[in-house]
Motif scaffolding. Sequence first.
Motif, PDB file in Angstrom:
ATOM      1  N   ALA A 165      -1.057   1.092   9.370  1.00 50.57           N
ATOM      2  CA  ALA A 165      -2.279   1.890   9.510  1.00 50.57           C
ATOM      3  C   ALA A 165      -3.201   1.279  10.566  1.00 50.57           C
ATOM      4  CB  ALA A 165      -3.001   2.001   8.167  1.00 50.57           C
ATOM      5  N   ASN A 166      -3.312  -0.049  10.591  1.00 53.18           N
ATOM      6  CA  ASN A 166      -4.122  -0.719  11.612  1.00 53.18           C
ATOM      7  C   ASN A 166      -3.562  -0.461  12.999  1.00 53.18           C
ATOM      8  OD1 ASN A 166      -5.673  -1.778   9.557  1.00 53.18           O
ATOM      9  ND2 ASN A 166      -4.950  -3.883   9.809  1.00 53.18           N
ATOM     10  N   THR A 167      -2.248  -0.521  13.131  1.00 50.68           N
ATOM     11  CA  THR A 167      -1.596  -0.286  14.420  1.00 50.68           C
ATOM     12  C   THR A 167      -1.869   1.140  14.890  1.00 50.68           C
ATOM     13  OG1 THR A 167       0.107  -1.901  13.865  1.00 50.68           O
ATOM     14  CG2 THR A 167       0.612  -0.366  15.653  1.00 50.68           C
ATOM     15  N   TYR A 168      -1.750   2.087  13.988  1.00 50.10           N
ATOM     16  CA  TYR A 168      -2.026   3.486  14.322  1.00 50.10           C
ATOM     17  C   TYR A 168      -3.489   3.664  14.731  1.00 50.10           C
ATOM     18  CZ  TYR A 168      -2.582   8.511  13.875  1.00 50.10           C
ATOM     19  OH  TYR A 168      -2.884   9.826  14.119  1.00 50.10           O
ATOM     20  N   ALA A 169      -4.394   3.078  13.964  1.00 49.63           N
ATOM     21  CA  ALA A 169      -5.829   3.191  14.273  1.00 49.63           C
ATOM     22  C   ALA A 169      -6.137   2.575  15.634  1.00 49.63           C
ATOM     23  CB  ALA A 169      -6.669   2.524  13.186  1.00 49.63           C
ATOM     24  N   ALA A 170      -5.528   1.431  15.940  1.00 43.71           N
ATOM     25  CA  ALA A 170      -5.764   0.787  17.235  1.00 43.71           C
ATOM     26  C   ALA A 170      -5.216   1.636  18.376  1.00 43.71           C
ATOM     27  CB  ALA A 170      -5.126  -0.601  17.259  1.00 43.71           C
ATOM     28  N   ALA A 171      -4.048   2.253  18.162  1.00 48.41           N
ATOM     29  CA  ALA A 171      -3.479   3.127  19.185  1.00 48.41           C
ATOM     30  C   ALA A 171      -4.372   4.335  19.415  1.00 48.41           C
ATOM     31  CB  ALA A 171      -2.071   3.569  18.786  1.00 48.41           C
ATOM     32  N   CYS A 172      -4.886   4.911  18.349  1.00 51.96           N
ATOM     33  CA  CYS A 172      -5.814   6.049  18.485  1.00 51.96           C
ATOM     34  C   CYS A 172      -7.084   5.625  19.218  1.00 51.96           C
ATOM     35  CB  CYS A 172      -6.153   6.620  17.112  1.00 51.96           C
ATOM     36  SG  CYS A 172      -4.797   7.473  16.314  1.00 51.96           S
ATOM     37  N   ARG A 173      -7.601   4.463  18.881  1.00 51.92           N
ATOM     38  CA  ARG A 173      -8.810   3.954  19.526  1.00 51.92           C
ATOM     39  C   ARG A 173      -8.560   3.732  21.021  1.00 51.92           C
ATOM     40  NH1 ARG A 173     -11.294  -1.376  17.030  1.00 51.92           N
ATOM     41  NH2 ARG A 173     -11.864   0.077  15.399  1.00 51.92           N
ATOM     42  N   ALA A 174      -7.407   3.151  21.352  1.00 58.62           N
ATOM     43  CA  ALA A 174      -7.066   2.892  22.755  1.00 58.62           C
ATOM     44  C   ALA A 174      -6.889   4.200  23.518  1.00 58.62           C
ATOM     45  CB  ALA A 174      -5.798   2.048  22.845  1.00 58.62           C
ATOM     46  N   THR A 175      -6.286   5.192  22.900  1.00 56.72           N
ATOM     47  CA  THR A 175      -6.091   6.494  23.543  1.00 56.72           C
ATOM     48  C   THR A 175      -7.431   7.161  23.808  1.00 56.72           C
ATOM     49  OG1 THR A 175      -3.946   6.739  22.466  1.00 56.72           O
ATOM     50  CG2 THR A 175      -4.978   8.737  23.312  1.00 56.72           C
ATOM     51  N   ARG A 176      -8.318   7.120  22.831  1.00 61.70           N
ATOM     52  CA  ARG A 176      -9.669   7.706  23.015  1.00 61.70           C
ATOM     53  C   ARG A 176     -10.404   6.975  24.138  1.00 61.70           C
ATOM     54  NH1 ARG A 176      -9.715   7.788  17.353  1.00 61.70           N
ATOM     55  NH2 ARG A 176     -10.956   5.902  17.344  1.00 61.70           N
ATOM     56  N   SER A 177     -10.260   5.662  24.182  1.00 61.24           N
ATOM     57  CA  SER A 177     -10.914   4.861  25.211  1.00 61.24           C
ATOM     58  C   SER A 177     -10.390   5.225  26.596  1.00 61.24           C
ATOM     59  CB  SER A 177     -10.698   3.377  24.932  1.00 61.24           C
ATOM     60  OG  SER A 177     -11.278   2.589  25.935  1.00 61.24           O
ATOM     61  N   GLU A 178      -9.071   5.404  26.708  1.00 62.24           N
ATOM     62  CA  GLU A 178      -8.471   5.782  28.002  1.00 62.24           C
ATOM     63  C   GLU A 178      -8.918   7.168  28.435  1.00 62.24           C
ATOM     64  OE1 GLU A 178      -4.244   5.423  27.603  1.00 62.24           O
ATOM     65  OE2 GLU A 178      -4.357   3.257  27.226  1.00 62.24           O
ATOM     66  N   GLU A 179      -9.058   8.096  27.466  1.00 63.93           N
ATOM     67  CA  GLU A 179      -9.503   9.443  27.794  1.00 63.93           C
ATOM     68  C   GLU A 179     -10.918   9.437  28.339  1.00 63.93           C
ATOM     69  OE1 GLU A 179      -9.023  11.617  24.175  1.00 63.93           O
ATOM     70  OE2 GLU A 179      -6.841  11.749  24.375  1.00 63.93           O
ATOM     71  N   HIS A 180     -11.772   8.587  27.767  1.00 65.93           N
ATOM     72  CA  HIS A 180     -13.163   8.513  28.227  1.00 65.93           C
ATOM     73  C   HIS A 180     -13.277   7.858  29.600  1.00 65.93           C
ATOM     74  CE1 HIS A 180     -14.902  10.152  24.624  1.00 65.93           C
ATOM     75  NE2 HIS A 180     -14.247   9.283  23.867  1.00 65.93           N
ATOM     76  N   THR A 181     -12.419   6.904  29.895  1.00 64.42           N
ATOM     77  CA  THR A 181     -12.506   6.229  31.202  1.00 64.42           C
ATOM     78  C   THR A 181     -11.873   7.053  32.308  1.00 64.42           C
ATOM     79  OG1 THR A 181     -10.482   4.984  30.734  1.00 64.42           O
ATOM     80  CG2 THR A 181     -12.595   3.895  30.244  1.00 64.42           C
ATOM     81  N   SER A 182     -10.972   8.013  31.974  1.00 62.52           N
ATOM     82  CA  SER A 182     -10.328   8.826  32.999  1.00 62.52           C
ATOM     83  C   SER A 182     -11.147  10.062  33.351  1.00 62.52           C
ATOM     84  CB  SER A 182      -8.915   9.228  32.565  1.00 62.52           C
ATOM     85  OG  SER A 182      -8.993  10.063  31.412  1.00 62.52           O
TER      86      SER A 182
END
Length: 183
Positions: A165-182
Motif C-alpha cells: 500500500a505504501n509503494t502504491y501510494a508513493a507511486a501515485c504521489r510521484a505520478t501526481r507530482s510529475e503531472e504538475h511539473t509537466s
Amino acid sequence: ARRALDPRKDMDGITDGSLAAVYAGTDGGYPPCTAAACVALLKHYNVPIKGKRVVVIGRSLVIGKPVSLLLLAEHATVTICHSRSENLPAICREADILVVAAGKAGMVGAESVRAGQIVLDVGIHVGADGNLCGDTRFAEVEPIVEAITPVPGGVGPMTIAVLLANTYAAACRATRSEEHTSE
C-alpha cells in the motif's frame, strides 16, 4: 544511511525522516510497516482503540516506539514496557490491547493475559521444534483472550500488505507530482 533516503521514497518507514514524521504526527513519510500493520489489523477487525488501554512490550525504533505513537494518535492510552519492566505480567493484564514485540520467543504466557483482551504477537522466531513461533506462548494464551494473532499468518502478512500500500501510494504521489511539473 538512514538519512540518505527521501522519506517520501521510504516504503519501509525506517529512515530518520519517516520516524520523525511518525513522532510529529505528520504525513512526511511512512510509518514502519509492522507498526502500521498492527493498527491496520485492529481497524480491519473493528477493534475499538480510542480510550482503550494498550500495553506495548518492546521499545525498538522499528515496532515498539512507532506502534505506541500510532496508537496514541488513535487516542489510546499507551504504556511501553520491555523485558526489564517490573511486574510485567500485572501490567499486561491491565491492557485492553496487548502488543507483544519484545523479540523473545514465548516471553508472554497465561500469567500475562486475561479474558477479553486483544493480543497482537509481532515476534517471529524458529522454536526448538524447528517451527515458527512468536513472542507469546500461543497455546496458553489463545484460550484465555478474546483474540490473538497467530505466528505465522498474523501480523506478517499485514506488514507485507502495508508495504505494498505504501509503494502504491508513493507511486501515485510521484505520478501526481510529475503531472504538475509537466504542465
